[in-house]
Design an enzyme around this catalytic site. Structure first.
Site, mmCIF file in Angstrom:
data_model
loop_
_atom_site.group_PDB
_atom_site.id
_atom_site.type_symbol
_atom_site.label_atom_id
_atom_site.label_comp_id
_atom_site.label_asym_id
_atom_site.label_seq_id
_atom_site.Cartn_x
_atom_site.Cartn_y
_atom_site.Cartn_z
ATOM 1 N N GLU A 1 45.425 56.166 23.288
ATOM 2 C CA GLU A 1 44.328 55.675 22.465
ATOM 3 C C GLU A 1 43.404 54.824 23.337
ATOM 4 O O GLU A 1 43.851 54.104 24.226
ATOM 5 C CB GLU A 1 44.904 54.826 21.334
ATOM 6 N N LYS B 1 42.053 59.502 13.045
ATOM 7 C CA LYS B 1 43.072 58.545 12.599
ATOM 8 C C LYS B 1 42.906 58.160 11.134
ATOM 9 O O LYS B 1 41.831 57.737 10.710
ATOM 10 C CB LYS B 1 42.991 57.301 13.483
ATOM 11 N N CYS C 1 48.648 55.903 17.096
ATOM 12 C CA CYS C 1 49.024 54.493 17.023
ATOM 13 C C CYS C 1 49.616 54.083 15.667
ATOM 14 O O CYS C 1 50.765 54.362 15.372
ATOM 15 C CB CYS C 1 47.827 53.640 17.404
#
Length: 316
Positions: free
Chosen positions: A74, A149, A192
């Protein structure tokens, strides 16, 4: 198990030379039938040019050592020193950054996982927010999968010194994307904070994922407490390989990351760990027979009840 650790103060000019001495594979890659992955750890800054150069060196080194796919974390493109700078540096998918990575993939004949690109959002001119986007590029330089995301890190932990509200500048993605077939297996994409939601990984596994990937920039306090145990849990419950490229060290005056880029097998064993001191990579063979035998000997997915069962308490 393969570990690659490099001091945080090392310059990228000496990094590659050191890396060549430190990375050792358990099997000779030239004769191994198993695909090799390179899971990378970097220390991004607001300087996009420097970050690109560092990542390019990692990809070239990975290719030289036999990797068929490279995973970057990321914020591989940059970490801004403020929300304003972060937005000002963002690009579209047709911008210079992704164009250069497409050229690199094509030139080296290698697949890339770009694990958290700052993509200008759907209403950029009026809204001024971005997507946090995970992109898979094949060895022809083509984008073959895009995941944005979904779970945003809006967290206040005053006792740990953590205060981030990702939704201030990031638009949540609308949906999961199907796992994508790659030379190393069928890869399910996350980013993440998605790691903390087991429903996410189970859904990807149900749709055929053999490998889950969580490119990340974990904070130091949350990483020390939860990083490895979460990654191992996701691997164990889905019986997938889990690959987690990571940011490490200090990026700006206000932000640092935990590091410890990891590779975990379907039994939950850590196969590679880049440590927490500086940039590096871990090179690991993906043994699909290990996945098949784990699922065959402990058929968890066959024992799973239908969705209605797990929501039956809601009906009482």
């Amino acid at each position: 198990m393969i570990r690659c650790i490099l001091g945080a103060s090392a310059k990228y000019s000496t990094f590659i030379a050191t890396l060549k001495q430190r990375i050792k594979l358990e099997h000779k890659m030239s004769t191994s039938p198993r695909p090799v992955v390179a899971v990378c750890q970097v220390s991004s800054t607001p300087d996009k040019k420097v970050n690109l150069s560092a990542c390019k060196q990692l990809v070239e080194e990975a290719k030289e050592r036999g990797a068929s796919m490279v995973f970057l974390p990321e914020c591989f493109d940059y970490v801004g020193s403020s929300w304003e700078e972060t937005l000002s540096l963002s690009e579209s998918l047709t911008g210079d950054t992704i164009s250069q990575y497409s050229q690199l993939a094509r030139k080296l004949d290698i697949w890339l996982s770009l694990g958290g690109f700052h993509e200008q959002g759907p209403d950029w001119e009026s809204d001024r927010r971005a997507y946090n986007t995970h992109i898979i590029i094949n060895d022809k330089g083509d984008i073959v999968s895009i995941y944005r995301k979904a779970h945003l890190f809006d967290v206040e932990l005053p006792e740990k010194g953590v205060s981030l509200k990702e939704s201030s500048i990031i638009v949540p993605g609308p949906s999961l994307v199907p796992p994508v077939q790659t030379p190393i297996g069928k890869v399910g994409l996350g980013i993440c904070y998605d790691l903390r939601f087991p429903e996410f990984s189970v859904a990807l596994q149900r749709h055929g994922a053999e490998i889950l990937t969580y490119p990340s920039a974990f904070t130091v306090p949350t990483g020390a407490a939860h990083w490895e145990v979460l990654l191992r849990a996701r691997a164990i419950e889905t019986q997938c390989f889990v690959l987690a490229a990571a940011q490490v060290g200090r990026h700006t005056e206000k932000r640092s990351s935990y590091g410890h880029a990891l590779v975990v097998d379907p039994w939950g064993e850590v196969l590679g760990d880049c440590g927490g001191k500086g940039p590096g990579m871990t090179l690991v063979e993906i043994d699909m027979e290990k996945l098949r035998s784990t699922r065959r000997n402990m058929p968890v997915q066959h024992h799973r009840r239908d969705t209605k069962f797990y929501f039956s308490l809601d009906e009482t």
